[in-house]
Design a protein around this motif. Structure first.
Motif, PDB file in Angstrom:
ATOM      1  N   MET A   1     -14.389  -9.644   3.439  1.00 36.94           N
ATOM      2  CA  MET A   1     -13.559  -8.986   4.411  1.00 36.94           C
ATOM      3  C   MET A   1     -12.276  -8.470   3.742  1.00 36.94           C
ATOM      4  O   MET A   1     -11.815  -7.379   4.044  1.00 36.94           O
ATOM      5  N   TYR A   2     -11.744  -9.266   2.841  1.00 36.51           N
ATOM      6  CA  TYR A   2     -10.521  -8.877   2.128  1.00 36.51           C
ATOM      7  C   TYR A   2     -10.743  -7.597   1.318  1.00 36.51           C
ATOM      8  O   TYR A   2      -9.925  -6.678   1.361  1.00 36.51           O
ATOM      9  N   GLN A   3     -11.857  -7.527   0.620  1.00 40.64           N
ATOM     10  CA  GLN A   3     -12.142  -6.346  -0.196  1.00 40.64           C
ATOM     11  C   GLN A   3     -12.344  -5.102   0.669  1.00 40.64           C
ATOM     12  O   GLN A   3     -11.885  -4.017   0.317  1.00 40.64           O
ATOM     13  N   GLU A   4     -13.006  -5.263   1.800  1.00 40.42           N
ATOM     14  CA  GLU A   4     -13.190  -4.134   2.711  1.00 40.42           C
ATOM     15  C   GLU A   4     -11.850  -3.697   3.289  1.00 40.42           C
ATOM     16  O   GLU A   4     -11.592  -2.498   3.451  1.00 40.42           O
ATOM     17  N   ALA A   5     -10.992  -4.668   3.583  1.00 38.80           N
ATOM     18  CA  ALA A   5      -9.652  -4.351   4.093  1.00 38.80           C
ATOM     19  C   ALA A   5      -8.866  -3.571   3.048  1.00 38.80           C
ATOM     20  O   ALA A   5      -8.167  -2.604   3.378  1.00 38.80           O
ATOM     21  N   GLN A   6      -8.976  -3.973   1.791  1.00 39.63           N
ATOM     22  CA  GLN A   6      -8.280  -3.246   0.720  1.00 39.63           C
ATOM     23  C   GLN A   6      -8.743  -1.798   0.654  1.00 39.63           C
ATOM     24  O   GLN A   6      -7.927  -0.895   0.538  1.00 39.63           O
ATOM     25  N   LYS A   7     -10.050  -1.588   0.732  1.00 38.57           N
ATOM     26  CA  LYS A   7     -10.582  -0.226   0.677  1.00 38.57           C
ATOM     27  C   LYS A   7     -10.034   0.620   1.831  1.00 38.57           C
ATOM     28  O   LYS A   7      -9.595   1.743   1.628  1.00 38.57           O
ATOM     29  N   LEU A   8     -10.087   0.060   3.021  1.00 36.26           N
ATOM     30  CA  LEU A   8      -9.646   0.787   4.204  1.00 36.26           C
ATOM     31  C   LEU A   8      -8.143   1.068   4.157  1.00 36.26           C
ATOM     32  O   LEU A   8      -7.715   2.197   4.371  1.00 36.26           O
ATOM     33  N   LEU A   9      -7.358   0.059   3.835  1.00 36.79           N
ATOM     34  CA  LEU A   9      -5.906   0.207   3.837  1.00 36.79           C
ATOM     35  C   LEU A   9      -5.392   1.029   2.666  1.00 36.79           C
ATOM     36  O   LEU A   9      -4.317   1.618   2.745  1.00 36.79           O
ATOM     37  N   SER A  10      -6.152   1.088   1.586  1.00 39.62           N
ATOM     38  CA  SER A  10      -5.704   1.850   0.413  1.00 39.62           C
ATOM     39  C   SER A  10      -5.599   3.347   0.716  1.00 39.62           C
ATOM     40  O   SER A  10      -4.950   4.082  -0.016  1.00 39.62           O
ATOM     41  N   LEU A  11      -6.216   3.772   1.812  1.00 39.67           N
ATOM     42  CA  LEU A  11      -6.111   5.175   2.210  1.00 39.67           C
ATOM     43  C   LEU A  11      -4.686   5.524   2.651  1.00 39.67           C
ATOM     44  O   LEU A  11      -4.281   6.672   2.578  1.00 39.67           O
ATOM     45  N   LYS A  12      -3.936   4.520   3.101  1.00 46.46           N
ATOM     46  CA  LYS A  12      -2.582   4.746   3.602  1.00 46.46           C
ATOM     47  C   LYS A  12      -1.503   4.019   2.801  1.00 46.46           C
ATOM     48  O   LYS A  12      -0.359   4.433   2.810  1.00 46.46           O
ATOM     49  N   ILE A  13      -1.854   2.908   2.164  1.00 47.44           N
ATOM     50  CA  ILE A  13      -0.869   2.106   1.429  1.00 47.44           C
ATOM     51  C   ILE A  13      -1.123   2.259  -0.058  1.00 47.44           C
ATOM     52  O   ILE A  13      -2.161   1.828  -0.563  1.00 47.44           O
ATOM     53  N   LYS A  14      -0.170   2.848  -0.752  1.00 42.79           N
ATOM     54  CA  LYS A  14      -0.362   3.125  -2.183  1.00 42.79           C
ATOM     55  C   LYS A  14       0.235   2.044  -3.089  1.00 42.79           C
ATOM     56  O   LYS A  14      -0.234   1.844  -4.197  1.00 42.79           O
ATOM     57  N   ASP A  15       1.269   1.361  -2.627  1.00 42.24           N
ATOM     58  CA  ASP A  15       1.890   0.297  -3.415  1.00 42.24           C
ATOM     59  C   ASP A  15       0.928  -0.895  -3.485  1.00 42.24           C
ATOM     60  O   ASP A  15       0.506  -1.432  -2.470  1.00 42.24           O
ATOM     61  N   LYS A  16       0.552  -1.301  -4.710  1.00 48.82           N
ATOM     62  CA  LYS A  16      -0.475  -2.316  -4.933  1.00 48.82           C
ATOM     63  C   LYS A  16      -0.101  -3.670  -4.319  1.00 48.82           C
ATOM     64  O   LYS A  16      -0.942  -4.324  -3.702  1.00 48.82           O
ATOM     65  N   THR A  17       1.153  -4.088  -4.476  1.00 48.70           N
ATOM     66  CA  THR A  17       1.579  -5.377  -3.936  1.00 48.70           C
ATOM     67  C   THR A  17       1.504  -5.356  -2.413  1.00 48.70           C
ATOM     68  O   THR A  17       0.966  -6.281  -1.796  1.00 48.70           O
ATOM     69  N   LYS A  18       2.024  -4.305  -1.798  1.00 45.54           N
ATOM     70  CA  LYS A  18       1.984  -4.193  -0.346  1.00 45.54           C
ATOM     71  C   LYS A  18       0.547  -4.107   0.150  1.00 45.54           C
ATOM     72  O   LYS A  18       0.198  -4.687   1.191  1.00 45.54           O
ATOM     73  N   LEU A  19      -0.284  -3.405  -0.584  1.00 43.99           N
ATOM     74  CA  LEU A  19      -1.695  -3.290  -0.228  1.00 43.99           C
ATOM     75  C   LEU A  19      -2.363  -4.661  -0.223  1.00 43.99           C
ATOM     76  O   LEU A  19      -3.086  -5.007   0.716  1.00 43.99           O
ATOM     77  N   ASN A  20      -2.128  -5.457  -1.250  1.00 45.73           N
ATOM     78  CA  ASN A  20      -2.744  -6.784  -1.336  1.00 45.73           C
ATOM     79  C   ASN A  20      -2.321  -7.674  -0.172  1.00 45.73           C
ATOM     80  O   ASN A  20      -3.154  -8.351   0.440  1.00 45.73           O
ATOM     81  N   TYR A  21      -1.030  -7.683   0.142  1.00 47.65           N
ATOM     82  CA  TYR A  21      -0.552  -8.497   1.259  1.00 47.65           C
ATOM     83  C   TYR A  21      -1.072  -7.970   2.594  1.00 47.65           C
ATOM     84  O   TYR A  21      -1.469  -8.745   3.467  1.00 47.65           O
ATOM     85  N   ALA A  22      -1.077  -6.674   2.769  1.00 44.50           N
ATOM     86  CA  ALA A  22      -1.578  -6.083   4.013  1.00 44.50           C
ATOM     87  C   ALA A  22      -3.059  -6.424   4.205  1.00 44.50           C
ATOM     88  O   ALA A  22      -3.487  -6.772   5.313  1.00 44.50           O
ATOM     89  N   ALA A  23      -3.841  -6.350   3.136  1.00 42.88           N
ATOM     90  CA  ALA A  23      -5.263  -6.667   3.211  1.00 42.88           C
ATOM     91  C   ALA A  23      -5.471  -8.137   3.555  1.00 42.88           C
ATOM     92  O   ALA A  23      -6.368  -8.479   4.332  1.00 42.88           O
ATOM     93  N   LEU A  24      -4.638  -8.994   3.006  1.00 41.30           N
ATOM     94  CA  LEU A  24      -4.730 -10.426   3.295  1.00 41.30           C
ATOM     95  C   LEU A  24      -4.414 -10.701   4.764  1.00 41.30           C
ATOM     96  O   LEU A  24      -5.141 -11.437   5.446  1.00 41.30           O
ATOM     97  N   ILE A  25      -3.347 -10.100   5.267  1.00 38.54           N
ATOM     98  CA  ILE A  25      -2.979 -10.268   6.677  1.00 38.54           C
ATOM     99  C   ILE A  25      -4.096  -9.732   7.577  1.00 38.54           C
ATOM    100  O   ILE A  25      -4.498 -10.373   8.553  1.00 38.54           O
ATOM    101  N   PHE A  26      -4.581  -8.568   7.246  1.00 39.45           N
ATOM    102  CA  PHE A  26      -5.651  -7.909   7.990  1.00 39.45           C
ATOM    103  C   PHE A  26      -6.898  -8.804   8.051  1.00 39.45           C
ATOM    104  O   PHE A  26      -7.417  -9.087   9.132  1.00 39.45           O
ATOM    105  N   ALA A  27      -7.365  -9.262   6.898  1.00 37.24           N
ATOM    106  CA  ALA A  27      -8.591 -10.056   6.828  1.00 37.24           C
ATOM    107  C   ALA A  27      -8.429 -11.387   7.553  1.00 37.24           C
ATOM    108  O   ALA A  27      -9.316 -11.795   8.317  1.00 37.24           O
ATOM    109  N   ASN A  28      -7.319 -12.063   7.350  1.00 37.64           N
ATOM    110  CA  ASN A  28      -7.099 -13.339   8.020  1.00 37.64           C
ATOM    111  C   ASN A  28      -6.946 -13.171   9.522  1.00 37.64           C
ATOM    112  O   ASN A  28      -7.405 -14.008  10.298  1.00 37.64           O
TER     113      ASN A  28
END
Length: 70
Positions: A1-28
Motif C-alpha cells: 500500500m505504501y509503494q502504491e501511495a508513493q506512485k500516486l502521490l508522486s504525481l503531485k509531491i516532488k520533494d522526496k522527504t515530503k513524499l515519503n511521509y505523505a505516503a506513510l500517512i496515506f497508507a496507514n
C-alpha cells in the motif's frame, strides 16, 4: 500500500522527504479505516467507504480521479 501511495502521490509531491511521509500517512490512514470498517461489520458498502475516504482527505480525490478514470 505504501509503494502504491508513493506512485500516486508522486504525481503531485516532488520533494522526496515530503513524499515519503505523505505516503506513510496515506497508507496507514487507509489501513486504519479499512481495519475499523471490517471490525465493525462492514455496515457501509465499499462504494460508501470510498466516498468517505475521499471526503475525509485520506485519498486525494483529484489525484485519484485524474489517474483512475474509465
Amino acid at each position: 500500500m505504501y509503494q502504491e501511495a508513493q506512485k500516486l502521490l508522486s504525481l503531485k509531491i516532488k520533494d522526496k522527504t515530503k513524499l515519503n511521509y505523505a505516503a506513510l500517512i496515506f497508507a496507514n490512514g487507509l489501513f486504519g479505516v479499512t481495519q475499523y470498517w471490517l471490525m465493525n461489520g462492514k455496515k457501509e458498502s465499499p462504494e460508501e467507504m470510498a466516498d468517505i475516504i475521499i471526503h475525509l482527505g485520506l485519498l486525494p480525490g483529484a489525484i485519484f480521479e485524474e489517474n483512475h478514470r474509465n
